[in-house]
Design an enzyme around this catalytic site. Structure first.
Site, PDB file in Angstrom:
ATOM      1  N   HIS A 133      25.005  89.843  18.656  1.00 53.04           N
ATOM      2  CA  HIS A 133      25.489  91.085  19.241  1.00 53.04           C
ATOM      3  C   HIS A 133      24.423  91.463  20.267  1.00 53.04           C
ATOM      4  O   HIS A 133      23.601  92.342  20.040  1.00 53.04           O
ATOM      5  CB  HIS A 133      25.617  92.144  18.134  1.00 53.04           C
ATOM      6  N   ARG A 189      34.999  91.197  21.424  1.00 53.35           N
ATOM      7  CA  ARG A 189      34.513  91.311  20.038  1.00 53.35           C
ATOM      8  C   ARG A 189      35.467  90.458  19.218  1.00 53.35           C
ATOM      9  O   ARG A 189      36.691  90.609  19.302  1.00 53.35           O
ATOM     10  CB  ARG A 189      34.571  92.782  19.609  1.00 53.35           C
ATOM     11  N   ARG A 193      32.853 102.343  17.875  1.00 57.56           N
ATOM     12  CA  ARG A 193      31.589 102.681  18.529  1.00 57.56           C
ATOM     13  C   ARG A 193      31.266 101.757  19.692  1.00 57.56           C
ATOM     14  O   ARG A 193      31.021 102.208  20.799  1.00 57.56           O
ATOM     15  CB  ARG A 193      30.432 102.537  17.535  1.00 57.56           C
ATOM     16  N   THR A 194      31.243 100.484  19.418  1.00 56.70           N
ATOM     17  CA  THR A 194      30.846  99.554  20.474  1.00 56.70           C
ATOM     18  C   THR A 194      31.856  99.586  21.605  1.00 56.70           C
ATOM     19  O   THR A 194      31.503  99.573  22.781  1.00 56.70           O
ATOM     20  CB  THR A 194      30.703  98.135  19.897  1.00 56.70           C
ATOM     21  N   LYS A 219      51.060  84.642  15.131  1.00 58.98           N
ATOM     22  CA  LYS A 219      52.302  84.763  15.886  1.00 58.98           C
ATOM     23  C   LYS A 219      52.427  83.639  16.894  1.00 58.98           C
ATOM     24  O   LYS A 219      53.347  83.635  17.715  1.00 58.98           O
ATOM     25  CB  LYS A 219      52.369  86.117  16.606  1.00 58.98           C
TER      26      LYS A 219
END
Ligand SMILES: [Zn+2]
Lengths: 310, 424
Positions: free
Chosen positions: A140, A112, A62-63, A90
């Site tokens: 947020h 994010r 969504r975001t 990694k």
């Protein structure tokens, strides 16, 4: 807002960084952009030639989509990178990753990440604008602004409103940024939820804490539910989702305590029947879908403001 | 070895009740005489007017990272950092890779340390591989030269194992060092728990995580009658618990680190990983309590908990970055701030950084008694400097004090009559 006002932020990291003038200005800008999304050709050339990278270390369709649509409606070039946080194992650190992206000269990086403060950290290593699309349990900011915009649209103002936020306050960056944002704009924020999900010092952020959900919701102009992560049960934060729904769930009986015209909000995605009954989520008072619509406008405004489009 | 006459310095030696301006002769690796009437041939005379001549400082809590993480620090580089900070001896923690849990490992450290710029006293692990389940071979490690035992870095969560460790170490008359942390409470935490961690969205470590284990280990010291030394005390309530236990005659000693009396959680600021440590930086009231504890003798020792990490471990998201800071080179300067602010006097400073650390782990040194080894630190209490990254001697640079203007430092460090650091 005085006439001299100028928006003066390169990054969007946390609601704490913004003054009330800043927040009003962002909302005002978003309101003016909202119309673009209703046109048949939903595109303006404002950010043509700008490169924006969506760097998502946590899945959030969504975001990410909201930011991407916002950027594209402004004619920016966008690139999505869904890095798994395991890339650190990694041997590539977040800083390596971002330095590499930086070498490709983006204008903004939207990030994010599951670690609080990681957008802050990036600003120390790169020169493009950093936009926080949710960091750990910290903030947020675009979500808080779209929530404020939605309420302002419906109620005309934010000052003096009673906003109730119910649920997992500890793990909700949405709650954290909303508490700071709404309080700044003169609303009274009241919170309630299982005590295992209310962090120490939430009052310090400006919220009033209630033992009972009923007290928090009583007389509220806005009732906001928060998503409960199902794993919290394993962390012994709640005994069961069933008990949560019964004690802390937002249902129509509870909503009778709020103002008759109270708005119902949720940052989504909803666990229907847990945080909120379907009846409440789909009622006429629910503005959950308008939140989503406004999300695009707010993100357009933020990109425009930090990238200084003309 | 050339004899050295330290002239006109203020000689401060609490053990012998000395605080006077005078001349100290070091000869044949020993403290030879105060105010000698004649000097051996070839004596180097050093004028120390305005400076303090004190027994060599001892840091009983350092991580030297060798073996296993030599890119962070080695015995050699750590000892050089120690000498630059005014230390003539350090005790090194066993949480290396592999863990110091056998006589061979202790011997290996001691053999590497022979050429080091300070004396290095290895501390052995309490449990095999530091895993907290079965006792390590403490007896053979003691025989090889281990001066104490700890699983530092991690607590000994099993209380019965901790009790047995204290009892067993009792056979050798050496202390158990407690890293006091209730891991169930601190797990996943990266800073002090409180309004600030809530605002920052960082999982907090409550004060209780330390205090519960401090209380447990005081209770176990009481139960077993064995000496326990509590490492890196950071909270007000820990200080009160120790104060009360000492008043009841509990065989305990305790240390704190300079960052716990110099910084609060605010140093974490905008997610500064250089301020990330365990236990975490606490609140104003904790800092005050730590200072009181140093003042009234509840806390016996200032130790740095020197914990080198390379940028690889620190340039990470806050919650993923390693815990710990280097401290050998700033410890004295930060402690001198306590003297300037009249929290402690010069004598107390020397006790906290030399004689008490020696006493806590039963080490030689800690006084200028004639005939003792010539381990001496000369302090210029007025020297001003900026602590800068490119001047850090330690192989790692992880310090929240970088860029600080500090006053007072070691200007001459002498180990066994030999100069190991000089900045006169
Ligand atoms: Zn420790």
């Amino acid at each position: 807002m005085d006439a001299e006002y100028r928006f003066n932020h390169k990054h969007i990291l946390s609601i704490d960084d913004f003054s009330t003038d800043d927040l009003s200005f962002i909302i005002q800008t978003a309101e003016s952009f909202k119309e673009i999304s209703t046109r048949s050709i939903k595109k303006v050339p404002t950010l043509r030639g700008k490169t924006i990278i969506n760097l998502f270390f946590e899945p959030s369709t969504r975001t990410r989509l909201s930011f991407e649509i916002a950027a594209k409606r402004m004619s920016a070039d966008t690139f999505n990178i869904s890095a798994s946080t395991s890339s650190a194992t990694k041997g590539e650190t977040l800083i390596d990753t971002v330095r590499n992206l930086e070498a490709m000269r983006p204008d903004a990086i939207i990030i994010r990440h599951s670690s609080s403060g990681s957008p802050h950290m990036l600003t120390r290593y790169i020169s493009s604008s950093v936009i926080n699309a949710g960091d750990g349990t910290h903030q947020h900011p675009s979500q808080a602004i779209l929530d404020m915009m939605t309420v302002k649209e419906k109620k005309g103002h934010l000052k003096g409103l009673k906003v109730a936020i119910i649920g997992d306050i500890t793990h909700s960056r949405v709650a954290h940024s909303n508490i700071v944002g709404f309080t700044k704009m003169g609303a009274d924020v009241h919170v309630s939820g299982p005590r295992t999900m209310v962090p120490i010092g939430i009052e310090d952020m400006g919220a009033t804490l209630h033992r009972s959900v009923a007290d928090a919701v009583s007389g509220a102009d806005v009732v906001m539910g928060l998503r409960i992560q199902k794993e919290r049960q394993q962390d012994s934060l709640i005994p069961s989702l069933r008990e949560y729904a019964q004690v802390f769930g937002i249902n129509s009986t509870l909503m009778r305590l709020a103002k008759p015209d109270a708005l119902i909000m949720h940052p989504g995605p909803i666990n229907r029947g847990v945080e909120m009954t379907a009846e409440v989520a789909d009622s006429a008072q629910s503005v959950i879908l308008e939140q989503v619509t406004n999300g695009v406008a707010v993100r357009m405004a933020l990109l425009y403001l930090v990238l200084g489009g003309e | 070895m050339q004899p050295i006459l330290l002239k006109n310095g203020r000689i401060i030696d609490p053990v012998n009740g000395i605080d006077m301006v005078g001349n100290l002769l070091l000869h044949l690796a020993k403290c030879a005489q105060i105010n000698p009437s004649s000097l051996p041939e070839g004596t180097r005379e050093i004028d120390l007017t305005g400076k303090w001549v004190v027994p060599g400082l001892i840091d009983i809590h350092v991580h030297l990272r060798e073996p296993g993480e030599e890119y962070k620090e080695t015995i050699e580089s750590g000892a050089q950092a120690a000498a630059a900070g005014g230390f003539t001896a350090v005790a090194c923690m066993p949480n290396t890779k592999p863990v110091l849990d056998s006589a061979q490992m202790i011997e290996a450290v001691l053999s590497k340390a022979q050429k080091a710029a300070c004396r290095v006293y290895p501390v052995g692990a309490i449990s095999s591989h530091g895993q907290g389940s079965t006792l390590a071979n403490m007896g053979e490690m003691f025989a090889a030269g281990a001066v104490a035992f700890t699983d530092d870095g991690l607590p000994v969560s099993d209380s019965q194992l901790m009790r047995r460790a204290m009892e067993y170490a009792g056979n050798y008359g050496v202390p158990i060092i407690s890293h006091s942390e209730e891991i169930g409470l601190s797990r996943h935490g990266s800073m002090n728990e409180g309004p600030m961690s809530t605002r920052m969205g960082i999982i907090g470590i409550p004060h209780a995580a330390e205090e519960i284990m401090v209380y447990r280990d005081l209770a176990l010291a009481e139960l077993t009658g064995q000496h326990v030394h509590l490492a890196h005390i950071s909270t007000k309530e820990s200080v009160s618990l120790i104060r009360r236990a000492k008043a009841n005659g509990c065989p305990v000693s305790a240390e704190t680190a300079p960052h716990y009396f110099s910084l609060t959680e605010k140093a974490v600021g905008k997610y500064d990983t250089y301020a990330k440590m365990n236990p975490p930086l606490r609140m104003d009231y904790d800092v005050e309590a730590i200072k009181e504890g140093l003042q009234d003798g509840t806390l016996d020792v200032i130790a740095s908990d020197h914990a080198p990490h390379s940028d690889l471990e620190k340039e990470l998201e806050f919650d993923r970055a390693a815990n710990g800071i280097i401290g050998l080179e700033t410890s004295l300067s930060l402690a001198l701030q306590l003297v300037r602010s009249n929290c402690i006097d010069e004598k107390k400073l020397v006790e906290l950084m030399s004689s008490n650390p020696a006493k806590a782990l039963g080490l030689p040194g800690g006084s200028l008694t004639v005939g003792n080894m010539a381990d001496v630190t000369v302090i210029d209490p007025l020297r001003q400097y900026t602590y800068q990254r490119d001047e850090v001697v330690s192989r790692s640079k992880n310090s929240p004090f970088l860029g600080w203007n500090l006053t007072g430092k070691a200007v001459l460090t002498i180990v066994g009559g030999k100069v190991t650091y000089e900045d006169l």
